[in-house]
Write an enzyme that holds these catalytic residues in place. Structure first.
Site, PDB file in Angstrom:
ATOM      1  N   ASP A 218       0.820  -1.212   0.000  1.00 12.42           N
ATOM      2  CA  ASP A 218       0.000   0.000   0.000  1.00 12.42           C
ATOM      3  C   ASP A 218       0.851   1.259   0.000  1.00 12.42           C
ATOM      4  OD1 ASP A 218      -2.124  -1.744   0.339  1.00 12.42           O
ATOM      5  OD2 ASP A 218      -2.894  -0.793   2.149  1.00 12.42           O
TER       6      ASP A 218
ATOM      7  N   HIS B  71       3.882  -2.220   3.020  1.00 12.07           N
ATOM      8  CA  HIS B  71       3.909  -0.846   2.495  1.00 12.07           C
ATOM      9  C   HIS B  71       5.203  -0.634   1.724  1.00 12.07           C
ATOM     10  CE1 HIS B  71       1.046  -0.829   5.782  1.00 12.07           C
ATOM     11  NE2 HIS B  71       0.455   0.161   5.142  1.00 12.07           N
TER      12      HIS B  71
END
Length: 182
Positions: free
Chosen positions: A4, A150
């Site tokens: 993400d 991430h």
């Protein structure tokens, strides 16, 4: 494996190099602001066989967003990603995994597939690569797990390297979300 908040100009290329070296494909839920700032990285993600998903334009809370803000955040990012990749972009991950019932109904109405996760190492909060490696070493993967990572964290490459090593010893392979859904 899912990532993400990127693409990040420093961390995403290092991550892509590692994934290519190991033959692993993943799904990246990108922010519209980051895609607009780094379009070549979005194109590289797709060229390397990874899948792109929408993570809103500015990482807005969908629990509090008005219907107009939801349409703007998701619609603008979807149009941008489809323009950059030449492919439909229907995968969607709400920031923080939180979404109101109204927003969820709108996303489904617009034919988005909403994707959450089952494992979160909280890599964005880890202080060192050693902490990341320790989490990866103790993680007990199961077939079907969706790992939230991430590509904006400086520890993620170390964590991904450990996850690939750890899971390959157990005979578990990584895939993109669309393969998982199929």
């Amino acid at each position: 494996m899912t990532f993400d908040d990127g693409p990040h100009p420093e961390h995403t290329p290092r991550l892509l190099d590692l994934l290519a070296e190991r033959g692993v494909r993943a799904t990246f839920f990108v922010l519209g602001t980051m895609a607009r700032s780094h379009p070549d990285l979005v194109r590289r993600l797709v060229a390397n066989g990874h899948e792109i998903g929408n993570h809103t334009y500015t990482h807005v809370s969908l629990e509090k967003a008005s219907p107009q803000q939801l349409r703007a955040e998701v619609g603008t990012t979807r149009a941008l990603l489809e323009d950059l990749t030449g492919s439909a972009c229907t995968l969607f991950r709400p920031p923080w995994g939180k979404v109101s019932a109204r927003a969820l109904a709108q996303l489904w109405s617009d034919e988005h597939t909403v994707v959450l996760w089952s494992a979160d190492p909280r890599d964005y909060a880890m202080k060192s690569p050693e902490a990341a490696v320790a989490w990866g070493a103790q993680y007990r993967p199961r077939t079907g797990d969706i790992i939230l990572l991430h590509d904006t964290s400086n520890v993620t490459v170390a964590l991904v390297r450990e996850l690939i090593e750890h899971t390959s010893r157990q005979g578990i392979e990584f895939s993109r979300i669309s393969q998982y859904i199929a």
